[in-house]
Design an enzyme around this catalytic site. Structure first.
Site, PDB file in Angstrom:
ATOM      1  N   LYS A 103       0.829  -1.206   0.000  1.00 30.40           N
ATOM      2  CA  LYS A 103       0.000   0.000   0.000  1.00 30.40           C
ATOM      3  C   LYS A 103       0.864   1.257   0.000  1.00 30.40           C
ATOM      4  O   LYS A 103       0.689   2.157  -0.834  1.00 30.40           O
ATOM      5  CB  LYS A 103      -0.924  -0.001   1.225  1.00 30.40           C
ATOM      6  CG  LYS A 103      -1.606   1.345   1.498  1.00 30.40           C
ATOM      7  CD  LYS A 103      -2.327   1.318   2.839  1.00 30.40           C
ATOM      8  CE  LYS A 103      -2.871   2.696   3.191  1.00 30.40           C
ATOM      9  NZ  LYS A 103      -3.905   3.163   2.267  1.00 30.40           N
ATOM     10  N   LYS A 150     -17.449  -5.947  -7.336  1.00 31.55           N
ATOM     11  CA  LYS A 150     -17.056  -6.921  -6.325  1.00 31.55           C
ATOM     12  C   LYS A 150     -16.692  -8.269  -6.956  1.00 31.55           C
ATOM     13  O   LYS A 150     -17.329  -8.729  -7.896  1.00 31.55           O
ATOM     14  CB  LYS A 150     -18.177  -7.121  -5.307  1.00 31.55           C
ATOM     15  CG  LYS A 150     -18.523  -5.863  -4.513  1.00 31.55           C
ATOM     16  CD  LYS A 150     -17.414  -5.428  -3.603  1.00 31.55           C
ATOM     17  CE  LYS A 150     -17.746  -4.162  -2.836  1.00 31.55           C
ATOM     18  NZ  LYS A 150     -18.754  -4.359  -1.798  1.00 31.55           N
ATOM     19  N   ILE A 190     -21.555  11.664   0.656  1.00 31.02           N
ATOM     20  CA  ILE A 190     -21.917  10.358   1.195  1.00 31.02           C
ATOM     21  C   ILE A 190     -21.559  10.233   2.668  1.00 31.02           C
ATOM     22  O   ILE A 190     -22.103   9.384   3.370  1.00 31.02           O
ATOM     23  CB  ILE A 190     -21.255   9.239   0.359  1.00 31.02           C
ATOM     24  CG1 ILE A 190     -21.689   9.368  -1.097  1.00 31.02           C
ATOM     25  CG2 ILE A 190     -21.624   7.865   0.880  1.00 31.02           C
ATOM     26  CD1 ILE A 190     -23.191   9.407  -1.306  1.00 31.02           C
ATOM     27  N   GLY A 191     -20.678  11.067   3.176  1.00 36.80           N
ATOM     28  CA  GLY A 191     -20.453  11.028   4.616  1.00 36.80           C
ATOM     29  C   GLY A 191     -19.089  11.482   5.064  1.00 36.80           C
ATOM     30  O   GLY A 191     -18.966  12.359   5.902  1.00 36.80           O
ATOM     31  N   SER A 192     -18.034  10.898   4.518  1.00 33.52           N
ATOM     32  CA  SER A 192     -16.690  11.200   5.017  1.00 33.52           C
ATOM     33  C   SER A 192     -16.025  12.271   4.175  1.00 33.52           C
ATOM     34  O   SER A 192     -16.297  12.412   2.979  1.00 33.52           O
ATOM     35  CB  SER A 192     -15.831   9.937   5.025  1.00 33.52           C
ATOM     36  OG  SER A 192     -15.734   9.387   3.730  1.00 33.52           O
ATOM     37  N   GLU A 199     -16.886  12.779   9.579  1.00 36.58           N
ATOM     38  CA  GLU A 199     -16.391  11.524  10.147  1.00 36.58           C
ATOM     39  C   GLU A 199     -14.910  11.561  10.523  1.00 36.58           C
ATOM     40  O   GLU A 199     -14.206  10.551  10.455  1.00 36.58           O
ATOM     41  CB  GLU A 199     -16.674  10.358   9.199  1.00 36.58           C
ATOM     42  CG  GLU A 199     -18.150  10.218   8.849  1.00 36.58           C
ATOM     43  CD  GLU A 199     -18.445   9.042   7.942  1.00 36.58           C
ATOM     44  OE1 GLU A 199     -17.573   8.171   7.769  1.00 36.58           O
ATOM     45  OE2 GLU A 199     -19.560   8.997   7.389  1.00 36.58           O
ATOM     46  N   HIS A 249     -12.885   6.989  -6.377  1.00 33.49           N
ATOM     47  CA  HIS A 249     -11.788   6.026  -6.353  1.00 33.49           C
ATOM     48  C   HIS A 249     -10.724   6.362  -7.398  1.00 33.49           C
ATOM     49  O   HIS A 249      -9.791   5.588  -7.600  1.00 33.49           O
ATOM     50  CB  HIS A 249     -12.320   4.611  -6.578  1.00 33.49           C
ATOM     51  CG  HIS A 249     -13.213   4.143  -5.468  1.00 33.49           C
ATOM     52  ND1 HIS A 249     -14.564   4.418  -5.449  1.00 33.49           N
ATOM     53  CD2 HIS A 249     -12.951   3.454  -4.320  1.00 33.49           C
ATOM     54  CE1 HIS A 249     -15.090   3.893  -4.351  1.00 33.49           C
ATOM     55  NE2 HIS A 249     -14.136   3.312  -3.654  1.00 33.49           N
TER      56      HIS A 249
END
Length: 756
Positions: free
Chosen positions: A19, A114, A433-435, A486, A696
């Site tokens: 990573k 996925k 979406i949130g973060s 968040e 992404h």
């Protein structure tokens, strides 16, 4: 002698070395040569851990994704990247993420979805009637040479031709299976190339064998392996993620030298398969779960393996059920994990040890591994009888669930009017979406707090400052429904698990989700209880900073379940309902605190679907029930949102409608709104936010592109029920990317309103 082998090993490294190496390369802080040195070192480390195996997988290591690797091996690149300047590595990352290191402008990244029913994402191959293939074996041959230099016995791993076609998407009206005739000669070239390198066995993965196959796909498998049977290597055909069921006869009689099956689901399926298997064929049994982290019951496994070993002799091979890609690397790294829970677990390295114990017991007798078997049995008994696992009051609460818990007070049409009057939002309302970005300052504060270098008050002040920043930025952008960002959350599942009883947590239990994105699933070992509110304080603080609506952000029970390492001693449905009751309590506390927009993310709803459609109904019944239990105790004026990302949900759209969320946000930008095709034939009753910003990829969308995507959406869904939002949360992006992307998104919404 029973043979032991492995199907694949985690590639990220025990400390996520891959990573950090990838991200340094993408930032221009490391060269391609440095990335190659790191990759070489990681492979050597992993082969060393597998050195006791009779056959070691080669080619399972990837810089981003094994399906994308297969596309490059087959010379199959999207037309949009062909002819662009740079190396093959540059092209690789352009397909993977939209750009390589040093690109000033990007291209559209490959669609991502996925990998079967896992939380791993692969890059979808793109097909047209004109698609051609040309062998490029260099990557695999180089890894093979390196493995031999390490002294291991290599077994190259490739994705099979039929699964490769099944995983891809036709970008025109062509039939994917028509490409098989062009594809098979390239596979034959690849197998013969490996034979020329001295390879004896090649593992060819065809996991579609555990799905429902119509006559055309069954015929394709027969065609493929009858054409490849003349190649000069032995093929071990590998299926996994479930039993073969009605594909047993097909699989058993394909002209290959060996067959691997997942034996962790249905031992009876294996017994039937043996009766169908030709007498010359190797049978590899996946007897240790490659998907979960609980210790295998070694004695019970030996009870049914020993008669098979006596019957099959050298034709019996043992392996994990699938690649160990889906579990962390090494439990020995865990110094802070609860010792009792740790004793119940096995990560990749420990699973290989379990495999070795089974192999030795079959080859030399149980007495040769008596100590290991005794220790295993003691750990299993300790887990079975632990009072930390079973809580009567939680079990009683689940037993008391009634249908009324899952019902809203009024139908959507009534609720929508009350919500509109309360929230007063414009057409095409904008939200995220949130973060928001998890900056180095945020991560440092969290690390310092966990290490005790700062106290609770200092940590809370730091998080409140980050929340205030997120609110200021959103107000400056002109977003309509805000989020608190968040900052205090390490992960959308782990954060909640840390505050629920029945969970344990690792330090280094990372697994790859896609590319350089790693997740650390919490360990759900016992009955779930919520001792106190988990999010109310942070979200109430954020709401106090603005007059605009503030979304309360929660992770839904199905996603918490599917993105945890889940206990295997009771039905998943029971565990999910325990989680649903805990989230329901949090929803009601948020509403009581004045939060009137609450998002309950179910990003992993589809991920939990059984691979066979005939089994979907049972899963969807309890999964949708669990969401409704968590969401539907609120007043009509409280607006419930949910979010799903990177999921092919067209074929379960009716079930999603049954969730009865007031607003659903979904990924659509990478698929160019293709996921909205379901709405051409299904009248979705509630509001929907099709994602217009692919978070992404580092690419920043233009206002014109967002407008174009929303216009496509408005052809399928009434404009008055459309929201404008990114595909997913923004925690992995940087503020320098997020601000211009959201500016374009808000400007696009304003343009759409003006044109309405």
């Amino acid at each position: 002698m029973t043979i032991i082998h492995n199907l694949g090993f985690p590639r990220i490294g025990a400390q996520r070395e891959l990573k950090f190496g990838l991200e340094a390369f993408w930032r221009g802080e490391a060269s391609a040569e440095q990335l190659n040195i790191l990759s070489t070192w990681l492979r050597e480390q992993h082969w060393q851990l597998q050195s006791t195996l009779d056959y070691v997988p080669v080619g399972d290591f990837s810089l981003y994704d094994q399906v994308l690797d297969m596309s490059f091996t087959l010379g199959h690149l999207p037309e949009r990247v062909q002819g662009l300047p740079g190396s093959e590595l540059d092209q690789y990352f352009r397909v993977a993420r939209g750009r390589s290191a040093g690109d000033s402008t990007g291209v559209a990244a490959g669609e991502m979805t996925k990998w079967f029913d896992t939380n791993y994402h692969y890059i979808v191959p793109e097909f047209t009637a004109a698609t051609q293939f040309k062998l490029n074996p260099q990557r695999l041959v180089q890894q093979l040479t390196q493995a031999r230099a390490q002294g291991v016995n290599p077994k190259p791993v490739i994705i099979g031709p039929v699964t490769y076609l099944a995983l891809g998407k036709a970008k025109d009206e062509s039939n994917k299976l028509a490409l098989l005739e062009r594809l098979l000669p390239v596979y034959a070239q690849l197998l013969d190339t490996l034979a020329a390198e001295g390879v004896e066995w090649v593992q060819v993965d065809e996991p579609i064998l555990v799905t429902e196959l119509d006559a055309d796909w069954q015929h394709a498998l027969n065609t493929a392996y009858h054409q490849l049977k003349s190649c000069k290597v032995k093929i071990l055909l590998a299926s996994y993620f479930g039993p073969l069921l009605d594909n047993k006869y097909l699989a058993a009689n394909l002209p290959v030298a060996g067959l691997h099956v997942d034996a962790t689901h249905d031992a009876g399926d294996v017994q039937q398969l043996i009766g169908l298997l030709p007498a010359h064929k190797v049978l590899s049994l996946g007897v240790i779960s490659g998907r979960n982290i609980w210790k295998t019951d070694l004695s019970a496994t030996l009870d049914w393996l020993e008669p098979l070993a006596e019957r099959l002799g050298e034709r019996l091979w043992l392996a994990p059920s699938c690649s160990l890609l889906h579990v962390p690397v090494d439990l020995d790294s865990e110094e802070k994990l609860d010792p009792e829970v740790k004793n119940w677990l096995a990560f990749a390295k420990q699973k290989l040890h379990e495999l070795h114990v089974l192999g030795q017991a079959l080859n030399q007798g149980r007495a040769s591994v008596q100590a290991a078997l005794a220790a295993n049995a003691a750990a299993l008994e300790q887990r079975r009888t632990s009072p930390r696992v079973h809580r009567p009051e939680v079990q009683a609460a689940v037993a008391a669930i009634t249908a009324a818990l899952g019902q809203r007070q009024s139908p959507y049409a009534v609720r929508a009017q009350q919500q509109a009057a309360h929230l007063r939002l414009p057409a095409y309302p904008t939200t995220t979406i949130g973060s928001f970005p998890q900056t180095p300052d945020i991560r440092r504060a969290r690390s310092d707090f966990k290490a005790g270098r700062i106290g609770t008050a200092e940590y809370q002040a730091a998080m409140q400052a980050e929340i205030a920043r997120s609110v200021r930025e959103q107000e400056a952008l002109g977003l309509d429904v805000l989020v608190h960002g968040e900052a205090e959350r390490n992960d959308m599942v782990e954060y909640f698990g840390e505050q629920l009883e029945g969970y344990a947590f690792s330090q280094f239990g990372w697994v790859q989700s896609y590319g350089s994105r790693c997740v650390k699933p919490p360990i759900l070992f016992g009955d779930i209880a919520r001792p106190q509110a988990m999010t109310v304080e942070w979200i109430a603080y954020a709401q106090s900073l603005t007059a605009k609506p503030m979304k309360g952000m929660l992770t839904g029970p199905v996603t918490i379940l599917n993105w945890s390492f889940v206990r295997d001693d009771q039905p998943r449905a029971t565990t999910c309902k325990q989680l649903a009751l805990a989230i329901r309590q949090e929803v009601l506390d948020l509403e009581k605190a004045g939060v009137r927009v609450i998002q309950i993310d179910e990003a992993a709803l589809r991920e939990g679907l059984p691979l066979r459609k005939s089994q979907w109904h049972s899963y969807l019944d309890w999964a949708i029930e669990s969401f409704r239990i968590s969401a539907n105790g609120v007043q009509d004026s409280t607006q419930i949102h949910t979010h799903m990302c990177y999921s092919e949900f067209n074929d379960i759209i009716a079930a999603i409608a049954d969730m009865d969320a007031d607003v659903i946000t979904i990924e659509t930008s990478r698929s160019d709104m293709e996921l909205l095709d379901a709405f051409e034939h299904f009248h979705y009753p509630n509001e929907i936010g099709p994602g217009v910003y692919d978070i992404h990829s580092p690419n920043i969308p233009t206002q014109a592109h967002i407008v174009q995507l929303m216009q496509k959406a408005a052809q399928r869904i009434p404009a008055e029920r459309l929201w404008v939002n990114p595909d997913c949360g923004l925690k992995t992006r940087q503020w320098g990317e997020v601000i211009p992307a959201l500016q374009a998104m808000v400007a696009a919404a304003q343009e759409l309103r003006a044109a309405a």
